[in-house]
Structure formats: structure tokens, C-alpha cells
Design a protein around this motif. Structure first.
Motif, short mmCIF file in Angstrom:
data_model
loop_
_atom_site.label_atom_id
_atom_site.label_comp_id
_atom_site.label_asym_id
_atom_site.label_seq_id
_atom_site.Cartn_x
_atom_site.Cartn_y
_atom_site.Cartn_z
N LEU A 115 83.73 89.82 -23.01
CA LEU A 115 83.62 90.93 -22.08
C LEU A 115 83.20 92.15 -22.88
CD1 LEU A 115 84.18 92.23 -19.31
CD2 LEU A 115 86.54 92.53 -20.06
N THR A 155 82.41 96.14 -22.70
CA THR A 155 82.41 97.39 -21.94
C THR A 155 81.60 98.41 -22.71
OG1 THR A 155 84.49 98.03 -22.99
CG2 THR A 155 84.65 97.00 -20.83
N ALA A 182 81.39 93.75 -11.83
CA ALA A 182 81.24 94.09 -13.25
C ALA A 182 79.96 94.90 -13.48
CB ALA A 182 81.23 92.82 -14.08
N VAL A 189 79.75 96.79 -16.90
CA VAL A 189 80.43 95.83 -17.78
C VAL A 189 79.61 94.55 -17.81
CG1 VAL A 189 82.51 94.44 -18.09
CG2 VAL A 189 82.69 96.79 -17.29
N LEU A 231 88.20 95.42 -15.47
CA LEU A 231 87.40 96.07 -14.44
C LEU A 231 88.17 97.18 -13.74
CD1 LEU A 231 85.53 92.98 -12.96
CD2 LEU A 231 84.61 94.77 -14.45
N VAL A 272 79.32 90.66 -18.51
CA VAL A 272 80.16 89.46 -18.58
C VAL A 272 79.30 88.35 -19.16
CG1 VAL A 272 81.51 87.79 -17.28
CG2 VAL A 272 81.46 90.18 -16.56
N LEU A 277 89.51 89.87 -17.38
CA LEU A 277 88.36 90.54 -16.79
C LEU A 277 88.79 91.42 -15.63
CD1 LEU A 277 85.34 90.99 -16.53
CD2 LEU A 277 85.19 88.85 -15.24
#
Length: 124
Positions: free
Chosen positions: A77, A79, A59, A64, A15, A66, A11
């Protein structure tokens, strides 16, 4: 590395890559997060672990998602898709306009055919 440590490392890396892909500097992202640049720098470059709320804030600021479950094996995860170029957007819009126009033409043709139909005389 196993479990949470492996997930956190993945993660963390994602990021940083996402920030870079968005063209954000550490200064710009830190300002948006309400953090000092030094704090973000320590987290990104020096491996300082941030708290869970900070991780989720970081995030979210980058778009993003999570998804965390108690069993780390279930963590994912997500994106966002990369933004379309102006050319790709124009192509998509042109294709949509073309489909709409074709549908209008088919409907107009169907209405034209329907106007030529007349009920049979005498109800037969």
C-alpha cells in the motif's frame, strides 16, 4: 487474521486515515465517489465489505496506490507523501534559485576566462 483479511483490514484503516488527513468529510468523499454517505459510513464504521472495484475506486480517489498480487504477502500500500507547507515550498524554491544563480555565475566566470585565451602564434 491472515492473508487477504489482514491486508483488507490494513487497507481499510489506511484509507480512513488518509481521508481524515486530507480533511475530507464522509459526505464530501461519498459525493466524489458517487456513493451515498450512508454507504461510505457502513463501509468505514460498520465494517461492511466493499467490492474490489469499489475498493480500488476509493483508494484512487484518495491518491492511494494499491499494488495487489495473487500472493497476498506481496501486496503493498503506497500513500502519497504529505504535502509540503508553504514555508517548506518557499525554502525549496529559494534553494533551487540559489543553485541556479551559482551555476550561472560559474558559467559566466568560465566564459570570461575563455575569452582571455588566444591561440598560439604560428600554430605552435
Amino acid at each position: 487474521m491472515a492473508g487477504w483479511d489482514a491486508y483488507y483490514a490494513a487497507l481499510h484503516s489506511a484509507l480512513i486515515k488518509r481521508r481524515e488527513a486530507l480533511g475530507l468529510t464522509q459526505d464530501a468523499l461519498a459525493a466524489r465517489l458517487g456513493w451515498s454517505r450512508r454507504k461510505l459510513q457502513r463501509i468505514e464504521a460498520e465494517g461492511q465489505v466493499c467490492t474490489a472495484p469499489e475498493l480500488f475506486q476509493w483508494a484512487a480517489m484518495l491518491g492511494v496506490t494499491v499494488n495487489f498480487a495473487p500472493d497476498v504477502a506481496l501486496c503493498t500500500l503506497t500513500t502519497p507523501r504529505p504535502a509540503l507547507s508553504a514555508e517548506a515550498k518557499a525554502e525549496r524554491e529559494a534553494a533551487t534559485r540559489k543553485r541556479i544563480e551559482e551555476r550561472r555565475q560559474r558559467m559566466a566566470a568560465a566564459r570570461g576566462l575563455a575569452s582571455h585565451l588566444t591561440p598560439a602564434a604560428g600554430g605552435q
